[in-house]
Each structure stands twice: as C-alpha cells, then as structure tokens.
Write an enzyme that holds these catalytic residues in place. Structure first.
Site, PDB file in Angstrom:
ATOM      1  N   SER A   1     -18.114  32.372  12.320  1.00 57.28           N
ATOM      2  CA  SER A   1     -17.314  33.421  12.961  1.00 57.28           C
ATOM      3  C   SER A   1     -15.842  33.118  13.138  1.00 57.28           C
ATOM      4  CB  SER A   1     -17.932  33.786  14.313  1.00 57.28           C
ATOM      5  OG  SER A   1     -19.122  34.507  14.126  1.00 57.28           O
TER       6      SER A   1
ATOM      7  N   SER B   1     -17.510  36.968  13.907  1.00 60.55           N
ATOM      8  CA  SER B   1     -17.308  37.829  15.056  1.00 60.55           C
ATOM      9  C   SER B   1     -15.892  37.770  15.624  1.00 60.55           C
ATOM     10  CB  SER B   1     -18.302  37.429  16.160  1.00 60.55           C
ATOM     11  OG  SER B   1     -18.065  36.092  16.592  1.00 60.55           O
TER      12      SER B   1
ATOM     13  N   LYS C   1      -9.968  35.229  22.201  1.00 55.96           N
ATOM     14  CA  LYS C   1     -11.167  35.997  21.900  1.00 55.96           C
ATOM     15  C   LYS C   1     -11.870  36.318  23.213  1.00 55.96           C
ATOM     16  CE  LYS C   1     -15.472  35.697  19.166  1.00 55.96           C
ATOM     17  NZ  LYS C   1     -16.229  34.867  18.205  1.00 55.96           N
TER      18      LYS C   1
END
Length: 499
Positions: A181, A157, A82
C-alpha cells in the site's frame, strides 16, 4: 536569489529544506502556497481534512526556531498524514464511516516524531477504508483520482498520499504498507515510496489492519526525500511490542555512502541485482515490462550486475496473504462495536443488536468481506486447514528470499502487473484487485524492506514503478540504489500535466 513563491510546489523535501536553510523561502510562504494548491484541487479527493490555521501556526513556529538557530533537516517542511495515523488535533477516520469525526487523545508515534523534527502538518489524507484496498476506491468519503489521468485510480491504500505528492500538493507524505500500500500507489502515481523492514517504524497509533504486516513509510518525490523522512519517522518505540530494538538510523547518510570500489560514473559497481523469473511472467503487461527493463539497463550502466534468481512461491503469496491479513483484521476490527467510540446505530433492541447494526452501518463492503473471510479461517475446524497452513507457507516464502540473497544484494522487478486502471473498472471483481498485488505481497509476508522508484511510462502515459527489495534492515542500500538511478534519470522529476 529568493525562490519564487509560484514555483514552491515543484520543490521536494530536500529542496525546500535547503531553501529554508538558505533563507530564500520561509515555512509560512511554502505552507500558504501548498494550502492554496490543496484548496484549488479538492476534486482529486486527496485530502479528508485540511487545517490551514494550525498549519500556518506551526509554520510560524518553525520559522522562529530556524531564526533562533534551532532547526533540523525537516524544520518547516510541509507534509500531511495518511488518515490511518491518529492525531490529537485533527479527526482520524481511517477512511471509514465507523470513525467519522473521531478525535484521538494522542498522536501516533510517526506523527509525533515528524512533528518533533519540525515538519508542518497540513492535514489528513484519504485512504482505502482501514487500509483495505489497492485503488483507494474503498474510502467511505469517495475515491481519490490519479493526477496523471483523473479517470484512473491512484493505487491504494495510500492513494491520497501518492496522489497529493504526484499533483505537487505536498513534497512528501506518510503512508502505510500491509501488502503493497505504499509501493503500488507510488508506482501508479509516479512518485517514490519505501516500506521499511517490519519493525523499523512504530505502529503505535497506527490503526491496525493486519498487525504482523502493517508498516509505516514515506512517499515523496525522490529517494533523497524518502531518506530524510524515514530518518525522522523510524526508531525503537517501547510502546510498540513489534518495534525493532535498533538505534536511530541516518538513512540519508547511508544513502550517500559510496560503495567500495565505486566510481563517479559507476556508483553501483559490484552491486548484484537479482531478477526473479516469477516477477516477469508472460502475463506481465508489455508496457510495464518495457519500462522496467529500461530502468534495469540504466542500473547496469551505473555498474550493477543483473543476476537471474527464483522466488518459486510467489504465486502462493496471494492466497497466503488473503488468509493471514483478513484473520488479523477480524480480530483487530472487533474493537469497533459502537460502545466506547466511533459510530453507533441509532436504533437497536439490545447489546447484540447494537453490535450488528453498528457494524452493518459503519463498515464498507470490502471491510465486511475481509472480516467474514478472517473469521471463517479462524473458526473451529478451519484454523488448521487454512490459517496454520498459510503461516507455514509464509515462512517458506521468507526462506525463498534468504536463498536469493546468497546470490544477490538487491531484488528488482515490477511493482504491479499493469499501469493504473480506470476508476470503477474492477469494482465488481475484487479478486482482480487482489491479483494486482502479486509482486508486492511476498516482501510484505517476509517482513522485508521494499520500495517503488519511478521507471518511466506505459500505456496512456501512465507511470510505471521499479520495485527494489532488500534484505532485513537494508534500507540504506535500497535508497542508495534508487538515488543513483535518480541521479542518472529524470523520471521522478516529471509532473502530470496541469499540476
């Protein structure tokens, strides 16, 4: 028999590692295959940066290490990170224009540990800007599309991570979870994800959103894959003041440890699973409720007992979170001012004007909204009324969980009230997206471990996730429960059409 290179993307972390150990496939073959897939599916928006040259170089080194008898459980397995974790050899943007083309002088601890374990990094994955969002629509570099229905969001996210794993572009990826997330995108995208206890994974080099909530974790195909990744990612780090001072854990071994009194047909015998009534409100979508209930029935077949419990302050978790998290964000994001690194406005009159214009240009709408909320609740005259009260309620939410754990071993329920919504559907009403976190926020506020496990499908054939929440440092128990469910079902093995 040698594994066909056309099938490599169907294998998870554990499967690829076993095939490499058996020398039926090399890391170079797996890496090249997945690089080709990533390049063929760029319209998903999962990757922000793909580094084929560095990945293949790392894969060759992994194959050499294996040939020399120096391989570990993850040696040669391709992953991606990420884009909230800083990396020395790739740009790190946090999904923001503010950090376009930024390169860190060091690797985040999570990145460094996976590299040390022999994993091969393909690149960086899209995310909501500074991890602020529930749909991966807030990235400055465009939204991520859900591979089950490319007109829908993948969750956020960590949407780039979830979508890449779901689309078989990767066997596993790193993510972060501040208010859900990892768990929510895992649910929306039909993959497995775990947020460990706060402090289990180092936050060093993880760009901060809300420091008392942010926690790293893996997203992958299965609980077994997550256990292998979490074992490598976790452990005490003296550079992180919030890191838990605990010895390294072998979560894979914990996952495989049989419960006392368990049998082959009932591996969960004696496990008490608490069902908070607040996690099953009348407003819960029927398709989500049906899928979660079916998964709970499977757990009963495996020997678990369902127990009714209560988390009475669940509904307060949204206002509490959206006071505490923005307050911490307003402090953390003050470092992005255009002085030392990142975006700087081209024209300005003085230092203050540079700050204003740089932040106006560099931050997106959602980030600005949260900074302003956070600054407001921390300001003189409002600190006691809002921030201090939210912290008191946070403690009460944590106490609710501890009362529940006197009656049960694991808490279960849905991850989100609905399946993934259409891209742009909630763009004009951020409160709707905030409400989608109602079931994930309580565990985050309490610092507890939680995971999302595929539990079937709902409206439009979209995935539904079962949330499992454990007591502090009970990751092994969560993984064991999820693994037992996945040994008895095939929801986690299903892939979206066309991938």
């Amino acid at each position: 028999m040698k594994m066909s290179t056309t099938d490599l993307h169907h294998w998870g972390v554990a499967g690829l590692a076993q095939a490499m150990a058996a020398k039926t496939v090399s890391s170079v073959e797996a890496t090249q295959h997945l690089l080709n897939r990533a390049q063929a599916h760029t319209t998903l928006g999962s990757f922000l940066h793909l580094d084929a040259e560095a990945a293949l170089s790392a894969a060759r080194a992994a194959d050499a290490a294996r040939a020399a008898g120096q391989a570990g459980p993850l040696t040669g397995v391709p992953l991606a990170h990420k884009d909230i974790f800083v990396t020395a050899d790739m740009p790190t943007t946090a999904g923001s224009k503010m950090l376009a083309n930024y390169r860190s002088p060091f690797d985040a601890t999570v990145v460094a540990r996976l590299k040390a374990a022999g994993a091969v990094s393909l690149g960086k994955l899209n995310c909501d800007e500074y991890a602020m969002g529930s749909a991966n629509e807030n990235s400055a570099y465009g939204p991520v599309h859900n591979p089950w229905d490319t007109q829908r969001v993948p969750g956020g996210s960590s949407g780039g991570s979830a979508a890449a794993v779901a689309a078989r572009l990767l066997p596993g990826a790193t993510g972060t979870d501040t208010g859900g997330s990892i768990r929510q995108p895992a649910s929306f995208s039909g993959v497995t994800g775990i947020k460990p206890t706060y402090g289990v994974c180092s936050r060093y080099g993880m760009i901060a959103f809300a420091s008392s909530l942010d926690q790293a974790g893996p997203l992958a195909r299965s609980a077994e894959d997550c256990a292998l990744l979490l074992s490598a990612m976790s452990g005490f780090d003296e550079r992180d003041a919030t890191s838990a001072e605990r010895p390294a854990q072998d979560f894979h071994a914990q996952m495989l440890t049989a419960r006392e009194g368990a049998t082959a047909s009932q591996p969960l015998k004696g496990l008490r699973i608490g069902l908070p009534q607040e996690f099953f409100p009348a407003a819960l979508a029927q398709d989500v409720n049906g899928a979660v209930r079916n998964a709970l029935a499977e757990l009963e077949k495996l020997g678990a007992t369902l127990v009714d419990v209560s988390l009475p302050r669940t509904e307060l978790s949204i206002p509490v979170y959206y006071i505490i998290a923005p307050a911490e964000a307003s402090s953390n994001l003050s470092r992005f001012d255009g002085v030392k690194f990142g975006h700087r406005a081209a024209r300005y009159d003085d230092l203050i004007d540079m700050y204003k214009k740089t932040r106006a240009e560099g931050f997106g709408a959602e980030v600005k909204r949260r900074i302003m909320i956070g600054t407001y609740v921390l300001s003189h005259g409002y600190y006691d009324a809002y921030y201090l009260q939210a912290q008191k309620l946070r403690r009460m939410i944590a106490e609710d969980f501890q009362r529940c754990f006197t009656q049960c071993d694991v808490i279960a329920g849905p991850v989100a009230p609905t399946v993934a919504w259409k891209i742009g559907e909630q763009g004009g009403d951020p409160l709707q997206a905030y409400l989608a976190d109602i079931f994930t926020l309580p565990a985050s506020l309490a610092g507890l471990p939680g995971m999302s496990v595929p539990a079937g499908f709902g409206e439009g054939g979209m995935p539904v996730g079962l949330q499992l929440i454990g007591n502090y440092f009970a990751e092994g128990q969560l993984l064991h429960t999820a693994h037992a469910l996945q040994q008895a079902t095939d929801w986690h093995t299903r892939a979206p059409a066309g991938f």
